[in-house]
Design a protein around this motif. Structure first.
Motif, PDB file in Angstrom:
ATOM      1  N   PRO A 129       0.836  -1.209   0.000  1.00  0.00           N
ATOM      2  CA  PRO A 129       0.000   0.000   0.000  1.00  0.00           C
ATOM      3  C   PRO A 129       0.867   1.254   0.000  1.00  0.00           C
ATOM      4  N   ALA A 130       0.423   2.248  -0.741  1.00  0.00           N
ATOM      5  CA  ALA A 130       1.205   3.488  -0.835  1.00  0.00           C
ATOM      6  C   ALA A 130       1.372   4.142   0.528  1.00  0.00           C
ATOM      7  N   ASP A 131       0.313   4.073   1.334  1.00  0.00           N
ATOM      8  CA  ASP A 131       0.359   4.636   2.683  1.00  0.00           C
ATOM      9  C   ASP A 131      -0.116   3.571   3.660  1.00  0.00           C
ATOM     10  N   LEU A 132       0.710   3.268   4.638  1.00  0.00           N
ATOM     11  CA  LEU A 132       0.320   2.275   5.626  1.00  0.00           C
ATOM     12  C   LEU A 132      -0.775   2.835   6.524  1.00  0.00           C
ATOM     13  N   PRO A 133      -1.776   2.009   6.849  1.00  0.00           N
ATOM     14  CA  PRO A 133      -2.839   2.477   7.737  1.00  0.00           C
ATOM     15  C   PRO A 133      -2.313   2.683   9.144  1.00  0.00           C
ATOM     16  N   SER A 134      -3.037   3.455   9.923  1.00  0.00           N
ATOM     17  CA  SER A 134      -2.689   3.672  11.327  1.00  0.00           C
ATOM     18  C   SER A 134      -3.912   3.334  12.178  1.00  0.00           C
ATOM     19  N   PRO A 135      -3.823   2.320  13.003  1.00  0.00           N
ATOM     20  CA  PRO A 135      -2.686   1.416  13.193  1.00  0.00           C
ATOM     21  C   PRO A 135      -2.489   0.506  11.981  1.00  0.00           C
ATOM     22  N   PRO A 136      -1.323  -0.135  11.879  1.00  0.00           N
ATOM     23  CA  PRO A 136      -1.030  -0.958  10.700  1.00  0.00           C
ATOM     24  C   PRO A 136      -1.925  -2.181  10.569  1.00  0.00           C
ATOM     25  N   THR A 137      -2.638  -2.522  11.631  1.00  0.00           N
ATOM     26  CA  THR A 137      -3.530  -3.679  11.567  1.00  0.00           C
ATOM     27  C   THR A 137      -4.910  -3.323  11.025  1.00  0.00           C
ATOM     28  N   ASN A 138      -5.124  -2.064  10.677  1.00  0.00           N
ATOM     29  CA  ASN A 138      -6.407  -1.622  10.128  1.00  0.00           C
ATOM     30  C   ASN A 138      -6.477  -1.975   8.641  1.00  0.00           C
ATOM     31  N   LEU A 149       9.193   1.176  10.188  1.00  0.00           N
ATOM     32  CA  LEU A 149       8.428   0.905   8.973  1.00  0.00           C
ATOM     33  C   LEU A 149       8.347  -0.588   8.702  1.00  0.00           C
ATOM     34  N   LEU A 150       9.463  -1.297   8.851  1.00  0.00           N
ATOM     35  CA  LEU A 150       9.467  -2.738   8.651  1.00  0.00           C
ATOM     36  C   LEU A 150       8.477  -3.413   9.598  1.00  0.00           C
ATOM     37  N   LYS A 151       8.477  -3.030  10.856  1.00  0.00           N
ATOM     38  CA  LYS A 151       7.561  -3.627  11.825  1.00  0.00           C
ATOM     39  C   LYS A 151       6.109  -3.351  11.448  1.00  0.00           C
ATOM     40  N   SER A 152       5.834  -2.157  10.966  1.00  0.00           N
ATOM     41  CA  SER A 152       4.474  -1.820  10.549  1.00  0.00           C
ATOM     42  C   SER A 152       4.042  -2.681   9.366  1.00  0.00           C
ATOM     43  N   GLN A 153       4.970  -2.898   8.429  1.00  0.00           N
ATOM     44  CA  GLN A 153       4.646  -3.730   7.274  1.00  0.00           C
ATOM     45  C   GLN A 153       4.407  -5.186   7.681  1.00  0.00           C
ATOM     46  N   VAL A 154       5.225  -5.693   8.582  1.00  0.00           N
ATOM     47  CA  VAL A 154       5.041  -7.067   9.059  1.00  0.00           C
ATOM     48  C   VAL A 154       3.716  -7.184   9.804  1.00  0.00           C
ATOM     49  N   ALA A 155       3.390  -6.182  10.624  1.00  0.00           N
ATOM     50  CA  ALA A 155       2.121  -6.193  11.354  1.00  0.00           C
ATOM     51  C   ALA A 155       0.938  -6.173  10.395  1.00  0.00           C
ATOM     52  N   LEU A 156       1.056  -5.431   9.301  1.00  0.00           N
ATOM     53  CA  LEU A 156      -0.013  -5.391   8.300  1.00  0.00           C
ATOM     54  C   LEU A 156      -0.190  -6.757   7.644  1.00  0.00           C
ATOM     55  N   VAL A 157       0.918  -7.386   7.235  1.00  0.00           N
ATOM     56  CA  VAL A 157       0.837  -8.723   6.639  1.00  0.00           C
ATOM     57  C   VAL A 157       0.190  -9.694   7.623  1.00  0.00           C
ATOM     58  N   ASP A 158       0.585  -9.609   8.878  1.00  0.00           N
ATOM     59  CA  ASP A 158       0.039 -10.505   9.893  1.00  0.00           C
ATOM     60  C   ASP A 158      -1.456 -10.291  10.065  1.00  0.00           C
ATOM     61  N   ALA A 159      -1.898  -9.048  10.013  1.00  0.00           N
ATOM     62  CA  ALA A 159      -3.327  -8.745  10.143  1.00  0.00           C
ATOM     63  C   ALA A 159      -4.104  -9.307   8.952  1.00  0.00           C
ATOM     64  N   ILE A 160      -3.528  -9.210   7.765  1.00  0.00           N
ATOM     65  CA  ILE A 160      -4.166  -9.784   6.579  1.00  0.00           C
ATOM     66  C   ILE A 160      -4.286 -11.293   6.736  1.00  0.00           C
ATOM     67  N   LEU A 161      -3.223 -11.928   7.176  1.00  0.00           N
ATOM     68  CA  LEU A 161      -3.233 -13.385   7.357  1.00  0.00           C
ATOM     69  C   LEU A 161      -4.286 -13.800   8.384  1.00  0.00           C
ATOM     70  N   GLU A 162      -4.359 -13.059   9.475  1.00  0.00           N
ATOM     71  CA  GLU A 162      -5.351 -13.375  10.501  1.00  0.00           C
ATOM     72  C   GLU A 162      -6.763 -13.252   9.953  1.00  0.00           C
ATOM     73  N   SER A 163      -7.013 -12.215   9.167  1.00  0.00           N
ATOM     74  CA  SER A 163      -8.352 -12.012   8.621  1.00  0.00           C
ATOM     75  C   SER A 163      -8.741 -13.121   7.649  1.00  0.00           C
ATOM     76  N   LEU A 164      -7.751 -13.720   7.005  1.00  0.00           N
ATOM     77  CA  LEU A 164      -8.002 -14.779   6.022  1.00  0.00           C
ATOM     78  C   LEU A 164      -7.811 -16.181   6.596  1.00  0.00           C
ATOM     79  N   MET A 167       7.508 -11.210  16.182  1.00  0.00           N
ATOM     80  CA  MET A 167       6.275 -10.442  16.054  1.00  0.00           C
ATOM     81  C   MET A 167       5.036 -11.321  15.889  1.00  0.00           C
ATOM     82  N   SER A 168       5.199 -12.519  15.341  1.00  0.00           N
ATOM     83  CA  SER A 168       4.045 -13.375  15.087  1.00  0.00           C
ATOM     84  C   SER A 168       4.471 -14.829  15.021  1.00  0.00           C
ATOM     85  N   SER A 169       3.688 -15.701  15.644  1.00  0.00           N
ATOM     86  CA  SER A 169       4.004 -17.131  15.622  1.00  0.00           C
ATOM     87  C   SER A 169       3.621 -17.779  14.302  1.00  0.00           C
ATOM     88  N   ARG A 170       2.978 -17.042  13.408  1.00  0.00           N
ATOM     89  CA  ARG A 170       2.570 -17.651  12.137  1.00  0.00           C
ATOM     90  C   ARG A 170       3.605 -17.441  11.027  1.00  0.00           C
TER      91      ARG A 170
END
Length: 427
Positions: free
Chosen positions: A22-31, A96-111, A137-140
């Protein structure tokens, strides 16, 4: 449904780029905002998840599907790592890296995807700094490092990472269950974690590979063999007949997938012998049952047996991917762990495991070592395994567990559904 093997993994391999983020990471990154859901990152992961759900339903009549997983190309090709490494080793800014990893993790959790591989580190500087940021950051999530033969700097970086990850609080040192150092001769599209990764040139495709849990199959099939030549006939025919319908169905199911943006491609099955934690699911037990292995694991005859079995596995008449060898993960095989824990003085060593790896896979896997292990000793094992792999152009990896609070010869106390306990190895 088969009662002698399970589908350990259906793995979807996708290739990501910085343009997918994403061009702009959401705040929080899990949104998971509309902007996130319209990104290439979300689209590719969600389509891979859709493919895995469909395939799991279609293949479950043939065998139990234990896990579905997604693996990508090296995360250094799509996440922000430049700001996380300075001067080759120092972490400068990981926000920034942590925010990106948190975003990926949130996507994985939602799916509802519980296993995701970020792919390999490609340099010593990335190995030294980045797995220690991502993995806690994540056990998955899983990560690996591709280490070339004789690359002492990278081997040392991987060793330092292994020792460092063992000290993450509250984990029993098992963050290392999700990290390995593997040889650069380990090709992409191997479905087993943590070594799995996608190629960099797979844009527009989701590639699908399978791996089995087949210790019971190995015990029944090798039980038919009296002499080495039987492995290439009786065992080969037995194995082939048991999985032929599954393989045919998998290829057909992948071919029939219709996804909005990605094209599905079946890349094959990893025909490796892979143990379960059941008493009759041990690969070590299957090899020891052969009449021409009189001294068992660690004794004479085991290399000949492993060579014969690997030749048979790699002769199966199916499209294959991954290791296609014999997996001897110490803490995932009841017989291997029992031998190491026995009181009769019978033991085997890391060198024994490497000797067997010279004619099969996977390398040195799930081996517990003392808390105070020296990084230079771990680096030496990585160099040995990667040198062996390069010499014979084969995929090998190293997954070692420095165990907090344990010395050589003491029994591990892992509280994990994926592992059995054994005595700590010396190096």
């Amino acid at each position: 449904m088969s009662d002698i093997y399970k589908i350990r993994v259906i793995c979807a391999f996708i290739t990501l780029s910085k343009d997918d983020m994403p061009a702009d990471l959401p705040s929080p990154p899990t949104n998971l905002s509309d902007a996130v859901k319209s990104s290439g990152l979300y689209t590719k992961i969600s389509e891979a998840a859709t493919a895995l759900s469909s395939l799991s339903a279609q293949l479950s009549p043939f065998a139990e599907v234990q896990t579905v997983r997604i693996a990508t190309n090296s995360f250094t090709e799509y996440l922000d790592v430049d700001g996380s490494v300075r001067d080759g080793s120092d972490i400068a800014s990981t926000a920034l890296l942590k925010s990106q990893v948190a975003l990926v993790d949130a996507i994985l959790e939602s799916l509802e995807i519980n296993f995701f591989n970020f792919g390999p580190c490609l340099s010593a500087e990335h190995t030294r700094s980045l797995p220690s940021v991502i993995l806690p950051m994540s056990s998955r999530v899983s990560v690996s490092s591709l280490v070339a033969a004789c690359d002492l700097e990278h081997a040392r970086a991987a060793a330092d990472t292994i020792v460092g990850l063992s000290k993450v609080p509250g984990t029993e040192g098992l963050v290392n269950f999700r990290y390995c150092a593997q040889s650069t001769s380990s090709a992409p599209l191997a479905p087993f974690f943590p070594a799995a990764y996608a190629p960099s040139d797979g844009a527009g495709r989701v590639r699908i590979g399978l791996g089995l849990e087949n210790g019971k199959l190995a015990n029944e099939g090798l039980g038919l063999c009296e002499v080495p030549d039987d492995v290439g006939t009786k065992f080969l025919d037995f194995y082939s007949s048991k999985i032929a319908r599954l393989v045919e169905a998998a290829a057909k199911a992948v071919q029939g997938l219709e996804l909005p943006t990605l094209t599905a491609e079946y890349v094959g099955i990893d025909t490796s012998l892979n143990p379960s934690l059941d008493p009759d699911g041990s690969i070590g037990l299957a090899l020891e049952s052969l009449p021409f292995v009189p001294s068992g694991i660690g004794g004479c005859g085991i290399i000949a047996a492993a060579a014969a079995v690997t030749t048979a596995i790699q002769s199966l008449p199916f499209l294959r991917t991954g290791y296609c060898g014999i997996m001897l993960p110490v803490c995932e095989d009841q017989r291997l762990s029992a031998i190491q824990s026995s009181e009769d003085g019978r033991k085997y060593t890391v060198s024994h495991l490497m000797n067997v790896s010279s004619v099969c896979g996977v390398g040195v896997d799930t081996v517990p070592v003392p808390e105070g292990v020296r990084p230079q000793d771990v680096a030496a094992i990585i160099l040995d395994v990667c040198g062996l792999a390069a010499r014979w152009n084969k995929p090998l990896s190293v997954r070692i567990f420095p165990v907090p609070g344990k010395a050589e010869g003491e029994l591990t106390e892992f509280d994990s559904p994926y592992l059995c306990n054994t005595k700590v190895f010396g190096l």
